[in-house]
Design a protein around this motif. Sequence first.
Motif, PDB file in Angstrom:
ATOM      1  N   ILE A   1      17.943  -4.386 -41.419  1.00 27.23           N
ATOM      2  CA  ILE A   1      17.677  -4.312 -42.676  1.00 27.23           C
ATOM      3  C   ILE A   1      18.742  -3.547 -43.370  1.00 27.23           C
ATOM      4  CG2 ILE A   1      16.208  -3.696 -44.736  1.00 27.23           C
ATOM      5  CD1 ILE A   1      14.942  -4.080 -41.596  1.00 27.23           C
ATOM      6  N   SER A   2      19.566  -3.902 -44.356  1.00 24.92           N
ATOM      7  CA  SER A   2      20.864  -2.911 -44.728  1.00 24.92           C
ATOM      8  C   SER A   2      21.192  -3.304 -46.229  1.00 24.92           C
ATOM      9  CB  SER A   2      22.151  -3.401 -43.815  1.00 24.92           C
ATOM     10  OG  SER A   2      22.543  -5.017 -44.254  1.00 24.92           O
ATOM     11  N   LYS A   3      21.820  -2.128 -46.680  1.00 24.33           N
ATOM     12  CA  LYS A   3      22.481  -2.352 -48.124  1.00 24.33           C
ATOM     13  C   LYS A   3      23.303  -1.075 -48.136  1.00 24.33           C
ATOM     14  CE  LYS A   3      21.209  -1.701 -53.108  1.00 24.33           C
ATOM     15  NZ  LYS A   3      22.024  -2.836 -53.359  1.00 24.33           N
ATOM     16  N   THR A   4      24.423  -1.386 -48.927  1.00 14.23           N
ATOM     17  CA  THR A   4      25.477  -0.449 -49.250  1.00 14.23           C
ATOM     18  C   THR A   4      24.923   0.961 -49.647  1.00 14.23           C
ATOM     19  OG1 THR A   4      27.222  -2.190 -49.529  1.00 14.23           O
ATOM     20  CG2 THR A   4      27.745   0.083 -50.147  1.00 14.23           C
ATOM     21  N   GLY A   5      25.411   1.799 -49.080  1.00 12.68           N
ATOM     22  CA  GLY A   5      24.828   3.261 -49.464  1.00 12.68           C
ATOM     23  C   GLY A   5      23.834   3.731 -48.988  1.00 12.68           C
ATOM     24  N   TYR A   6      23.057   2.902 -47.823  1.00  7.89           N
ATOM     25  CA  TYR A   6      21.950   3.287 -47.377  1.00  7.89           C
ATOM     26  C   TYR A   6      22.178   3.117 -45.720  1.00  7.89           C
ATOM     27  CZ  TYR A   6      19.381   2.862 -51.427  1.00  7.89           C
ATOM     28  OH  TYR A   6      18.688   3.356 -52.765  1.00  7.89           O
ATOM     29  N   THR A   7      21.364   3.885 -44.960  1.00  9.86           N
ATOM     30  CA  THR A   7      21.476   3.533 -43.611  1.00  9.86           C
ATOM     31  C   THR A   7      20.913   2.259 -43.025  1.00  9.86           C
ATOM     32  OG1 THR A   7      21.627   6.187 -43.193  1.00  9.86           O
ATOM     33  CG2 THR A   7      21.152   4.711 -41.316  1.00  9.86           C
ATOM     34  N   THR A   8      21.561   1.527 -42.183  1.00  2.71           N
ATOM     35  CA  THR A   8      20.969   0.330 -41.720  1.00  2.71           C
ATOM     36  C   THR A   8      19.722   0.668 -40.802  1.00  2.71           C
ATOM     37  OG1 THR A   8      23.158  -0.737 -41.999  1.00  2.71           O
ATOM     38  CG2 THR A   8      21.515  -1.715 -40.455  1.00  2.71           C
ATOM     39  N   LYS A   9      18.657  -0.051 -40.896  1.00  4.81           N
ATOM     40  CA  LYS A   9      17.561   0.133 -39.965  1.00  4.81           C
ATOM     41  C   LYS A   9      17.236  -1.220 -39.329  1.00  4.81           C
ATOM     42  CE  LYS A   9      13.084   2.344 -40.551  1.00  4.81           C
ATOM     43  NZ  LYS A   9      12.076   2.770 -41.429  1.00  4.81           N
ATOM     44  N   THR A  10      16.619  -0.861 -37.895  1.00  2.00           N
ATOM     45  CA  THR A  10      16.290  -1.969 -37.280  1.00  2.00           C
ATOM     46  C   THR A  10      14.813  -2.042 -37.015  1.00  2.00           C
ATOM     47  OG1 THR A  10      18.539  -2.200 -36.179  1.00  2.00           O
ATOM     48  CG2 THR A  10      16.548  -3.317 -35.220  1.00  2.00           C
ATOM     49  N   GLU A  11      14.222  -3.193 -37.057  1.00  3.13           N
ATOM     50  CA  GLU A  11      12.640  -2.897 -36.973  1.00  3.13           C
ATOM     51  C   GLU A  11      12.256  -4.135 -36.015  1.00  3.13           C
ATOM     52  OE1 GLU A  11      10.346  -1.272 -38.302  1.00  3.13           O
ATOM     53  OE2 GLU A  11      11.071  -0.319 -40.227  1.00  3.13           O
ATOM     54  N   GLN A  12      11.421  -3.701 -35.136  1.00  2.00           N
ATOM     55  CA  GLN A  12      11.007  -4.690 -34.221  1.00  2.00           C
ATOM     56  C   GLN A  12       9.536  -5.384 -34.694  1.00  2.00           C
ATOM     57  OE1 GLN A  12      12.760  -5.451 -31.424  1.00  2.00           O
ATOM     58  NE2 GLN A  12      13.979  -3.870 -32.396  1.00  2.00           N
ATOM     59  N   VAL A  13       9.617  -6.561 -35.005  1.00  6.81           N
ATOM     60  CA  VAL A  13       8.519  -7.249 -35.634  1.00  6.81           C
ATOM     61  C   VAL A  13       8.015  -8.425 -34.553  1.00  6.81           C
ATOM     62  CG1 VAL A  13       7.933  -8.861 -37.781  1.00  6.81           C
ATOM     63  CG2 VAL A  13       9.669  -7.009 -37.906  1.00  6.81           C
ATOM     64  N   LYS A  14       6.714  -8.403 -34.518  1.00  3.13           N
ATOM     65  CA  LYS A  14       5.926  -9.539 -33.774  1.00  3.13           C
ATOM     66  C   LYS A  14       5.466 -10.192 -34.679  1.00  3.13           C
ATOM     67  CE  LYS A  14       2.602 -10.164 -29.812  1.00  3.13           C
ATOM     68  NZ  LYS A  14       3.497 -10.615 -29.088  1.00  3.13           N
TER      69      LYS A  14
END
Length: 460
Positions: free
Chosen positions: A433-446
């Motif tokens: 999950i990303s957007k300019t100006g924000y820290t990109t985040k990675t989520e593990q989804v089942k």
Amino acid sequence: MAKSNIAPSATWHFWGFGNKSDDLDKETFAKYMVSVRGVDFESGNDISTETDEGHTGTASIDMGEYRNDASSEPEWEDAWRYGEGFEDYWYHLLGKYTKEEVATGVYHYKFFFPSIVDPTNNDNPIELPLTTIYNGFAKTVDDGRVFNNAMLNELECNFKNDEKPSIHPKYLSDYNNFNMTNPSRSYAKNTNFVKPKQVAIYYGDVDKKLEELSKLGCYLESSFSINNNAETQPCQDDEFGKNTKFMGSRETEGSFKVPWTDKTRKLEPEFEGGNSKSHSVTDESIYKQIAYDAVGGKIGDSTYNYRTLIHFQKIVLTNAESPLSGDEAKDLTVEWKVSEESGQSFVTVDIWTDLSDLHTDNEGCTLNDLKYDYGVDDPSNSADTKYDIKFVVKEGTTPIKGATVTVGAITGNTDDKGETILSLTAGDYSVSISKTGYTTKTEQVKVTGKTTVNVALVKS
């Protein structure tokens, strides 16, 4: 006032295509369906002649010329413009599609070249659709040209990292009628087209799911071409200038060029030896799959984006090499062709658009009466059931609009509510999950069924 002798600009030409109307006469072509804002139209007109030669006993003499064939091969180049023929090109090339209205004013088309049995056609394969192409000239009223019984023979797509993608359709048709009444022009006031850097390329092993493919990241250029290798030949009952079309052996090939990096350099030994750590060449063919995913802006007020996903399920690598000398930046080029197998479409093209109906759809094509065989890639297979996963992205309690949610080759952009929906099969996924100006985040989804995933982003 005397008429001007100044030659008009060739830009006054315009063209498009549609279904041929039943009341079409020799003077008019009034019922075309879509105008195309392409470039570089060529008629491909060809009138072939042969020499009548004879022998007199003393010499070989030329007794004149005669015409033995006339045909046209109209072609042009276009951008990927939704609603202005782009969707129709894929129907012309592949022959079949399904359509679903997934939201109000949003339509999902799936185009494919399937193994089909049509009970209304004595179990014979269904032929590719024909269309009628026109080319008009705005300077006059009677300089139109009409290309009847046009079959799309080849479609080429080109991509560069700094240019909008292009599409190049090449048709076979009867020799065009000329001195026709120019049709009127009608263009949409607003057009949505695929822009530079909106096309991502995904690549991986054939046993992976589409959403598990790896994104190539930066690429310099790429292209592919699907060619039916059809030919036109005059038959006894054909009028001069009207030819019978014969399908050839279809060929599909493509390539991509990437910067040479620690990540991409592994592509070369993988082709040569079978895996990235190989030291010697293998006699086994190397099979992969590749997908082109173009995600554009929102469709109206929906959560869906204009999107085109072109997926070649099985390709065989034919070359991979990088320069071993020179002064320019080192790159790497991979070449491939399609490996076709009976029982499944060699390519599927999914398009999400606001176009409610194709501009050209031959009568008698009743989709509900057909049996589709996608082989192992059947999207209706219960084992591959997809579930709608809603992602809600916020900063604290404030929804974030325009955040990008990525799962392999699947991408969505959040709306005003910070929401986007991705359709995924059951399994475990790594979601970015990303957007300019924000820290990109990675989520593990089942994924085991329909659910909502809440994501919090923080400013960088």
